[in-house]
Every structure is written in structure tokens, then in C-alpha cells.
Design an enzyme around this catalytic site. Structure first.
Site, mmCIF file in Angstrom:
data_model
loop_
_atom_site.group_PDB
_atom_site.id
_atom_site.type_symbol
_atom_site.label_atom_id
_atom_site.label_comp_id
_atom_site.label_asym_id
_atom_site.label_seq_id
_atom_site.Cartn_x
_atom_site.Cartn_y
_atom_site.Cartn_z
ATOM 1 C CB CYS A 122 23.946 23.030 -19.682
ATOM 2 S SG CYS A 122 22.966 21.889 -20.668
ATOM 3 C CG HIS A 258 23.898 21.982 -15.736
ATOM 4 N ND1 HIS A 258 22.615 22.421 -16.011
ATOM 5 C CD2 HIS A 258 24.170 21.021 -16.661
ATOM 6 C CE1 HIS A 258 22.156 21.759 -17.053
ATOM 7 N NE2 HIS A 258 23.068 20.913 -17.467
ATOM 8 C CG ASN A 289 19.974 19.074 -18.354
ATOM 9 O OD1 ASN A 289 19.898 20.298 -18.425
ATOM 10 N ND2 ASN A 289 21.046 18.414 -18.762
#
Ligand SMILES: CC(C)(COP(=O)(O)OP(=O)(O)OC[C@H]1O[C@@H](n2cnc3c(N)ncnc32)[C@H](O)[C@@H]1OP(=O)(O)O)[C@@H](O)C(=O)NCCC(=O)NCCS
Length: 360
Positions: A122, A258, A289
Site C-alpha cells: 500500500c 493511505h 482499501n
């Protein structure tokens, strides 16, 4: 003796255009709860997620990456022929080689650019952005495409209530190029391998070779541990990124962490004491996500919706499997023409994730 020529100067780099691709299947919490013992209320309150987008069979990582990248090039006012490097960050490309970047570069109609994939989970998009700024700075490339793309629905166990609701699919891209003033601040990045098992592929691909009935590898995660680590460790990373850019929180126009969990975002906002005027990315609510795609898709959405100011400073901050992290301050590019819209109506039920066709 003849030496290697020293570059005569450092070229400041900036983000010139952004692009985003949201896949077609809009999946609600209620749909997922047909497979897991959970509830819309629990998922919303513990993660902030209301919906997420999952790809159809046709929406491969290549298709989504090409779509986002083409927009970034066009929104920068450039053509694909002017791109001389393509960097793709992903953990979802199911072929080890050739890289996804070469296929994307070819599909876009570029002229033989440098092309390679990176893997930093990520945090991968912020890693790629830092590489792009350095390539432009050193004169190794003039226009660099940085793409974050994921198809995590395919790597989820739809019956695992600790992960099934969290992850999603999509692609985002920045076109990075030369600029009069620096538009991408120095990166603060790192890794902490002592936590390498907290987010991991459950088994390696080799297990499929060794046993015919081996399970398909999926995302396995110690959620509570990751949460605590991110909430505790990412604040100082953000502060160092601001310091290295010579900026303070009052100079920011946007904060784009993030999109992992809304509660992590709120902890960071509080810890950094962000002033009211700083727009905060909260796309996790609609997008889930999407790992390497989460930061560029959030930036795209904030600019398109008018929530973030073109030309303003934004702090990007990412963390992911490894555990790895990266953060930098950037100057936001012009707004893209339109908010991203999924191509077809949402599906009615959360069928298991669509499989990548075996020939792609
Ligand atoms: C995954 C996450 C939302 C779970 O939230 P949490 O508040 O930490 O929840 P916990 O894991 O502590 O579990 C609390 C309880 O809910 C239960 N639970 C777990 N998943 C559940 C679900 N989907 N529905 C209902 N209950 C659930 C647990 O079994 C536990 O029950 P217990 O107290 O009886 O043992 C959260 O930990 C998180 O987001 N972590 C970070 C993950 C992340 O960012 N990953 C990607 C990084 S790139």
C-alpha cells in the site's frame, strides 16, 4: 582521462496530471454479510467503509492501469509519445514476468520508454512517486507515469470476516514531469521487517505447484497489530516529511493518508493537529482499501470534487505489507475534468471475486 559527464543541474519535478479508474461492481456491506458473520453497522463503525468497488472479469489490472494512465497523460496536456518511463506499483499482477508496466506502456502507444513494476504494498505508489521525481531530477527521464493498480478482490477469502470487507480494486496514475519549482518533496520512507507477517499472502504460489489441492493464496492479516503500528508510527513519518519539505501543517491544503481505516486517519489528523482548512481524504468510505491505488484515486476524487485546491500543498502518507511506509509533500496539479464514474450499474449481489482470465 575521460569521465562520466556530471549532470549540469537538478531539474525540479512536479505532478502534471492525474487519472483514476474505479471498477464497475459496487459492493455494499450488506452484500458481503451474506458470506460473513458481520453487519453493516460493525463494518462502518470499525473501518469507516460503506461500499467498495470490485472489478469485473474484463477489468484486469492491465485494463484498469491503461484507463487511469491515459487520463493522467491527457490531463497533463501531453501525448503518450512524450512519456519516457512507466512505473507500475501493484501486488495484484498474477504473472511474474513480463512486467505489467511494459504491457501498459505498449497499450498506451508510448515510444519504447523505460518500464518496470515495483512492489511495496500500500506504500507502493509513494515509493514510485519518489523514484519518478528522482528520475526527472537527475535527467534520466523527462515524463514519468506512476501507476498504482490493484485487483485485491481476487486475493480475498470471501468467507474471512477479518479481511473480506476491507480490500478493493482500482487504479490511479500521476504524470510526473519537469517544472520551474519543486512540486514533489523529499520522501521519508522505510521498512520494518519485524512485522512482515502482519499482512501477508497466506501461502506462496509455489504451494500450488507442490500440491494440486493447495488453497488459492489470499490476504491474511493481524488487523489489530497493523492498526496499532500505523496509528503510532505514521505520525512521526508525517512530521519528518513536512520538515524535509520545509513546510508546516498550516501550509497544507490537503492531507491524503493511505485509505486503510477511517479510524487510523482520524488518529493521524488528531495527532498532527491539522488546522480546519486542511481537506482530509476519506475516500475509504466509498472506495475501501485499494492498496497502491488508494492515494492517487483519493487525490483524483478530491480534486475532481473541488475538495482539494489545485496548486495547494498535500501531504501524502502511506503504509502497507512489509511493513513499509513512505510520505512526501506534493503540490497538487490542475483538477481533472470529471469525477470518476463506474462504467456499468452495480451488481446486485457480491458474487465471489471475478477471476483474471488465464491469458492475461
Ligand atoms: C481490521 C480492523 C477493521 C478490525 O477492527 P478492530 O477494531 O481492530 O477489531 P479486532 O480485530 O480487535 O476485533 C474485535 C472483535 O470483533 C470481531 N470481529 C472481527 N471481524 C469482524 C467482523 N467483520 N464483524 C464482526 N466482528 C468482527 C473479532 O473477532 C473481535 O471479537 P472478540 O473481541 O470477541 O475477540 C482493524 O483492525 C484495522 O483496520 N486494522 C488495520 C488493517 C489495515 O490497515 N490493513 C491494511 C494495511 S495496508
Amino acid at each position: 582521462m575521460t569521465g562520466i559527464a556530471r549532470p549540469s543541474h537538478h531539474t525540479p519535478a512536479a505532478i502534471l496530471g492525474v487519472g483514476s479508474h474505479l471498477p464497475s461492481r459496487l459492493v455494499s456491506n450488506a452484500m458481503l454479510c451474506e458470506r460473513i458473520d458481520s453487519s453493516d453497522e460493525w463494518i462502518r463503525s470499525r473501518s469507516g467503509i460503506r461500499t467498495r468497488y470490485w472489478a469485473t472479469e474484463e477489468e484486469t489490472v492491465e485494463e484498469m492501469a491503461v484507463s487511469a494512465a491515459a487520463q493522467a497523460v491527457a490531463n497533463a496536456g501531453l501525448t503518450a509519445e512524450e512519456v519516457d518511463c512507466v512505473i507500475v506499483s501493484t501486488v495484484s499482477h498474477l504473472r511474474q514476468f513480463p512486467s505489467l508496466a511494459v504491457s501498459v506502456a505498449h497499450r498506451l502507444g508510448t515510444r519504447a520508454p523505460g518500464a518496470f513494476d515495483i512492489t511495496a504494498g500500500c506504500a507502493g505508489f509513494c515509493y514510485g512517486l519518489s523514484l519518478a521525481a528522482d528520475l526527472v531530477g537527475a535527467g534520466s527521464a523527462r515524463h514519468v507515469l506512476v501507476i498504482g493498480v490493484e485487483r485485491l478482490s481476487e486475493q480475498l477469502d470471501p468467507d474471512d470476516r477479518t479481511t473480506a470487507f476491507l480490500f478493493s480494486d482500482g487504479a490511479g496514475a500521476f504524470l510526473v514531469g519537469p517544472s520551474d519549482e519543486p512540486g514533489i518533496g523529499p520522501v521519508v520512507w522505510g521498512s520494518d521487517g519485524s512485522h512482515k507477517d502482519t499482512i501477508r499472502q497466506s501461502t506462496s504460489w509455489a504451494a500450488l505447484r507442490d500440491a494440486r489441492d493447495a488453497p488459492w493464496p489470499v490476504i491474511a492479516m493481524e488487523g489489530r497489530e497493523v492498526f496499532k503500528w500505523a496509528a503510532y508510527e505514521m505520525g512521526p513519518v508525517a512530521e519528518r516529511a513536512l520538515e524535509r519539505a520545509g513546510a508546516g501543517v498550516q501550509d497544507l491544503s490537503a492531507f491524503v493518508p493511505h485509505q486503510a481505516n477511517l479510524r487510523i486517519t482520524e488518529e493521524l489528523v488528531k495527532g498532527l493537529a491539522l488546522p480546519e482548512h486542511v481537506a482530509v481524504a476519506r475516500t475509504i468510505a466509498d472506495y475501501g482499501n485499494s492498496s497502491a491505488a488508494s492515494i492517487p484515486t483519493a487525490v483524483h476524487r478530491m480534486l475532481a470534487d473541488g475538495d482539494a485546491k489545485p496548486g495547494g500543498l498535500a501531504l501524502l502518507l502511506a503504509f502497507g505489507t512489509g511493513l513499509v511506509y513512505a510520505g512526501q509533500v506534493v503540490r497538487l496539479p490542475p483538477a481533472p475534468p470529471e469525477p470518476p464514474r463506474p462504467a456499468v450499474p452495480a451488481s446486485r449481489t457480491a458474487e465471489p471475486a471475478a477471476r483474471t482470465p488465464t491469458d492475461s
